[in-house]
Design an enzyme around this catalytic site. Structure first.
Site, PDB file in Angstrom:
ATOM      1  N   THR A   1      -5.026  12.600   6.739  1.00  0.00           N
ATOM      2  CA  THR A   1      -3.623  12.716   7.150  1.00  0.00           C
ATOM      3  C   THR A   1      -3.489  13.785   8.228  1.00  0.00           C
ATOM      4  O   THR A   1      -2.860  13.566   9.275  1.00  0.00           O
ATOM      5  CB  THR A   1      -2.743  13.056   5.926  1.00  0.00           C
ATOM      6  OG1 THR A   1      -2.941  12.025   4.968  1.00  0.00           O
ATOM      7  CG2 THR A   1      -1.287  13.150   6.291  1.00  0.00           C
TER       8      THR A   1
ATOM      9  N   SER B   1      -7.245   5.287   4.053  1.00  0.00           N
ATOM     10  CA  SER B   1      -7.138   4.563   2.775  1.00  0.00           C
ATOM     11  C   SER B   1      -7.525   3.100   2.968  1.00  0.00           C
ATOM     12  O   SER B   1      -8.203   2.497   2.130  1.00  0.00           O
ATOM     13  CB  SER B   1      -5.700   4.627   2.243  1.00  0.00           C
ATOM     14  OG  SER B   1      -5.532   5.740   1.423  1.00  0.00           O
TER      15      SER B   1
ATOM     16  N   LYS C   1       4.890   2.285   8.415  1.00  0.00           N
ATOM     17  CA  LYS C   1       3.723   3.089   8.803  1.00  0.00           C
ATOM     18  C   LYS C   1       2.495   2.209   9.036  1.00  0.00           C
ATOM     19  O   LYS C   1       1.775   2.364  10.027  1.00  0.00           O
ATOM     20  CB  LYS C   1       3.456   4.086   7.674  1.00  0.00           C
ATOM     21  CG  LYS C   1       2.624   5.254   8.068  1.00  0.00           C
ATOM     22  CD  LYS C   1       2.412   6.173   6.876  1.00  0.00           C
ATOM     23  CE  LYS C   1       3.711   6.779   6.369  1.00  0.00           C
ATOM     24  NZ  LYS C   1       3.470   7.721   5.255  1.00  0.00           N
TER      25      LYS C   1
ATOM     26  N   LYS D   1       0.859  -1.194   0.000  1.00  0.00           N
ATOM     27  CA  LYS D   1       0.000   0.000   0.000  1.00  0.00           C
ATOM     28  C   LYS D   1       0.885   1.230   0.000  1.00  0.00           C
ATOM     29  O   LYS D   1       1.860   1.294   0.757  1.00  0.00           O
ATOM     30  CB  LYS D   1      -0.846   0.001   1.298  1.00  0.00           C
ATOM     31  CG  LYS D   1      -1.804   1.157   1.382  1.00  0.00           C
ATOM     32  CD  LYS D   1      -3.131   0.795   0.769  1.00  0.00           C
ATOM     33  CE  LYS D   1      -4.041   1.993   0.562  1.00  0.00           C
ATOM     34  NZ  LYS D   1      -3.756   2.782  -0.653  1.00  0.00           N
TER      35      LYS D   1
ATOM     36  N   LYS E   1       5.207   1.997  -3.028  1.00  0.00           N
ATOM     37  CA  LYS E   1       5.187   3.407  -3.431  1.00  0.00           C
ATOM     38  C   LYS E   1       5.510   3.486  -4.902  1.00  0.00           C
ATOM     39  O   LYS E   1       6.208   2.619  -5.447  1.00  0.00           O
ATOM     40  CB  LYS E   1       6.237   4.200  -2.653  1.00  0.00           C
ATOM     41  CG  LYS E   1       5.969   5.696  -2.620  1.00  0.00           C
ATOM     42  CD  LYS E   1       5.016   6.061  -1.494  1.00  0.00           C
ATOM     43  CE  LYS E   1       4.716   7.534  -1.453  1.00  0.00           C
ATOM     44  NZ  LYS E   1       3.984   7.898  -0.234  1.00  0.00           N
TER      45      LYS E   1
ATOM     46  N   ASN F   1      -2.414  19.155   0.367  1.00  0.00           N
ATOM     47  CA  ASN F   1      -3.453  18.397   1.062  1.00  0.00           C
ATOM     48  C   ASN F   1      -3.151  18.303   2.553  1.00  0.00           C
ATOM     49  O   ASN F   1      -3.975  18.683   3.398  1.00  0.00           O
ATOM     50  CB  ASN F   1      -3.566  16.997   0.435  1.00  0.00           C
ATOM     51  CG  ASN F   1      -4.508  16.108   1.209  1.00  0.00           C
ATOM     52  OD1 ASN F   1      -4.145  15.579   2.254  1.00  0.00           O
ATOM     53  ND2 ASN F   1      -5.729  15.958   0.743  1.00  0.00           N
TER      54      ASN F   1
HETATM   55  P1  NAD Z   1       0.451  18.116  -2.147  1.00  0.00           P
HETATM   56  O1  NAD Z   1       0.939  17.945  -3.524  1.00  0.00           O
HETATM   57  O2  NAD Z   1      -1.014  18.261  -1.921  1.00  0.00           O
HETATM   58  O3  NAD Z   1       1.156  19.389  -1.479  1.00  0.00           O
HETATM   59  C1  NAD Z   1       2.536  19.583  -1.428  1.00  0.00           C
HETATM   60  C2  NAD Z   1       2.758  20.991  -0.920  1.00  0.00           C
HETATM   61  O4  NAD Z   1       4.150  21.199  -0.673  1.00  0.00           O
HETATM   62  C3  NAD Z   1       2.339  22.070  -1.915  1.00  0.00           C
HETATM   63  O5  NAD Z   1       1.747  23.135  -1.200  1.00  0.00           O
HETATM   64  C4  NAD Z   1       3.661  22.526  -2.510  1.00  0.00           C
HETATM   65  O6  NAD Z   1       3.607  23.866  -2.989  1.00  0.00           O
HETATM   66  C5  NAD Z   1       4.541  22.423  -1.280  1.00  0.00           C
HETATM   67  N1  NAD Z   1       5.959  22.372  -1.562  1.00  0.00           N
HETATM   68  C6  NAD Z   1       6.608  21.680  -2.528  1.00  0.00           C
HETATM   69  N2  NAD Z   1       7.931  21.923  -2.418  1.00  0.00           N
HETATM   70  C7  NAD Z   1       8.086  22.742  -1.362  1.00  0.00           C
HETATM   71  C8  NAD Z   1       9.206  23.334  -0.730  1.00  0.00           C
HETATM   72  N3  NAD Z   1      10.441  23.116  -1.181  1.00  0.00           N
HETATM   73  N4  NAD Z   1       8.990  24.116   0.345  1.00  0.00           N
HETATM   74  C9  NAD Z   1       7.753  24.335   0.803  1.00  0.00           C
HETATM   75  N5  NAD Z   1       6.667  23.824   0.255  1.00  0.00           N
HETATM   76  C10 NAD Z   1       6.839  23.034  -0.814  1.00  0.00           C
HETATM   77  O7  NAD Z   1       1.055  16.909  -1.316  1.00  0.00           O
HETATM   78  P2  NAD Z   1       0.534  16.311   0.049  1.00  0.00           P
HETATM   79  O8  NAD Z   1      -0.356  15.184  -0.258  1.00  0.00           O
HETATM   80  O9  NAD Z   1       0.088  17.404   0.952  1.00  0.00           O
HETATM   81  O10 NAD Z   1       1.895  15.688   0.582  1.00  0.00           O
HETATM   82  C11 NAD Z   1       2.853  16.452   1.306  1.00  0.00           C
HETATM   83  C12 NAD Z   1       3.735  15.506   2.082  1.00  0.00           C
HETATM   84  O11 NAD Z   1       2.925  14.725   2.948  1.00  0.00           O
HETATM   85  C13 NAD Z   1       4.511  14.505   1.229  1.00  0.00           C
HETATM   86  O12 NAD Z   1       5.743  14.217   1.852  1.00  0.00           O
HETATM   87  C14 NAD Z   1       3.642  13.278   1.272  1.00  0.00           C
HETATM   88  O13 NAD Z   1       4.365  12.095   1.001  1.00  0.00           O
HETATM   89  C15 NAD Z   1       3.151  13.354   2.695  1.00  0.00           C
HETATM   90  N6  NAD Z   1       1.937  12.596   2.941  1.00  0.00           N
HETATM   91  C16 NAD Z   1       0.758  12.941   2.388  1.00  0.00           C
HETATM   92  C17 NAD Z   1      -0.361  12.188   2.646  1.00  0.00           C
HETATM   93  C18 NAD Z   1      -1.710  12.539   2.090  1.00  0.00           C
HETATM   94  O14 NAD Z   1      -2.680  11.869   2.443  1.00  0.00           O
HETATM   95  N7  NAD Z   1      -1.826  13.569   1.296  1.00  0.00           N
HETATM   96  C19 NAD Z   1      -0.282  11.049   3.470  1.00  0.00           C
HETATM   97  C20 NAD Z   1       0.933  10.728   4.045  1.00  0.00           C
HETATM   98  C21 NAD Z   1       2.048  11.510   3.761  1.00  0.00           C
END
Ligand code: NAD
Length: 415
Positions: free
Chosen positions: A186, A349, A90, A66, A102, A217
């Protein structure tokens, strides 16, 4: 050190503390399967481009693989290998019956037209179809992938199978078999863990200040929940820059401003005397809580000494490097680690997969009621480990995960 080597180093530290079975240690040091696929797309101008995609399947001893799919120019195999291994950890931390996978494509999706993005997604789905499915490997959204993109993957997979298989991916839109609460899961999970930490450490106080890196997100919903609970969100940032307001930002104004204008820096109307700051400045703000919700390796050996927050919450995967981890630990700044802090996403999920397989859907209240006890009990186990082994929360979380993985191996194999 590559990101996957970082992961192995984290596993090694926890294994030594807990005395992990050496056979289990050897087995989880390798991936069960690594796919590299070519993703051909006829572009709008008539030319052809072939993108490179990956899907890494780390470990399935506790259940089907997953993990998310990332569309980003910096995707590389080492990153996907690390992220898939963290997914194994996780899922074990929160005790859901899934393993770790992944995927990703090396692409800047912002430079594709809507048609090109959909074509690329469907081609990638075709390429990995023989290796995914509700009982084999269930992808989900990650950086720059969305519920709509998950809908295209479910559709393409279902067409190939000749029947509806909605449970092949999670994070779908509600109309395509998504779960209530997945979009906020999350950050909701991160909130539960943060509140438990603050309660247990006696650090709760009205108007605690927070800086949040990343406003996608994970970061934007975290900002919203914190704002609604009375925390003072003084700074947020996205890939372009950051926004700072000493009196606290009006988060809903930033959310709607970012949606309309594309950048948090364009939301100067979200508080009194808002200032544009850099991402680097955001990391060094003197705040109670620093939430990292962008990408990996953001706090590293060259800036960890300048972090002034009293606690760091990792909603992103791998935002603190191992060297920075050691520096923060020496400086007495606790890090609530990714494999716990952001595990609410994979937990809901899992709920989505269960609902798809049963074709029976839960209310938002049911989802919330099931998520909270899972996050709280994962926190309690980790907090107890941290005391028992006198170690960091990250080491304690790895111990929790590795113990469950070891138990699964012992129950299935003579190891
Ligand atoms: P997303 O694409 O919705 O958002 C990413 C955000 O990070 C955007 O606002 C982007 O502008 C910003 N960003 C990118 N580079 C940056 C930088 N150098 N400095 C500051 N901001 C920056 O992605 P997401 O789903 O919110 O995921 C963000 C992190 O959370 C990732 O590491 C992802 O693996 C982790 N994550 C997300 C989820 C989920 O359910 N969305 C679950 C577990 C982990």
């Amino acid at each position: 050190m590559s990101l996957f080597e970082n992961t192995l180093a984290q596993i090694a530290k926890a294994s030594a503390l807990m005395g992990l079975n050496p056979g289990v240690r050897e087995l989880i040091s390798r991936h069960e399967r690594i796919l590299e696929v070519s993703v051909p797309v006829k572009m709008d101008d008539g030319t052809w481009r072939v993108f490179t995609g990956y899907r890494c399947q780390h470990n399935s001893i506790r259940g089907p693989y997953k993990g998310g799919i990332r569309f980003h120019p910096d995707v590389d195999l080492g990153e996907v290998k690390a992220l898939s291994a963290w997914m194994t950890m996780k899922c074990a931390v929160v005790g859901i019956p899934l393993g770790g996978g992944k995927g990703g494509i090396i692409v800047d999706p912002k430079k594709l037209s809507a048609r090109e993005l959909e074509t690329m997604t469907r081609e990638y789905a075709r390429a990995i179809t023989p290796f995914i499915g509700p009982e084999m490997d269930i992808p989900a959204p990650d950086v720059y992938t969305t519920g709509q993109i998950m809908g295209w993957i479910a559709d393409e997979y279902s067409k190939i199978q000749g029947r509806n298989v909605l449970g092949v991916v999670t994070g779908k839109l509600l109309a395509a078999g998504g779960s209530q609460g997945r979009d906020t899961a999350t950050s909701q999970g991160g909130m539960h863990v943060l509140e438990e930490y603050l309660r247990e450490s006696g650090k709760t106080a009205p108007g605690m200040t927070v800086a949040i890196q990343g406003f996608g997100n994970a970061g934007s919903f975290m900002a919203k929940f914190l704002f609604e609970k009375g925390f003072k969100v003084v700074a947020v940032s996205d890939s372009k820059s950051g926004l700072f307001c000493v009196e606290g930002l009006n988060v809903p104004v930033v959310m709607s401003g970012k949606a309309a204008k594309g950048s948090v820096a364009d939301c100067l109307d979200a508080g009194n005397n808002c200032q544009v700051i850099t991402n680097e400045q955001l990391l060094t703000l003197d705040v109670d809580i620093l939430v990292l919700s962008a990408l990996e390796n953001q706090v590293h050996k060259d800036n960890a000494e300048t972090v002034k927050a009293k606690v760091v919450l990792e909603l992103a995967n791998g935002p603190v490097t191992p060297e920075a981890d050691d520096i923060l630990a020496r400086r007495g700044i606790p890090v609530i680690p990714d494999i716990l802090a952001n595990a609410g996403g994979v937990t809901v999920s899992y709920f989505e997969l269960v609902q798809n397989q049963a074709n029976y859907y839960w209310s938002a209240e049911e989802v919330q009621a099931k998520l909270k006890p899972i996050m709280v009990s994962a926190w309690q186990a980790i907090s107890a480990n941290a005391k028992q082994y006198n170690c960091t929360f990250r080491e304690a979380a790895f111990i929790s995960a590795l113990r469950r993985i070891e138990d699964a191996y012992k129950a299935r194999r003579s190891i």
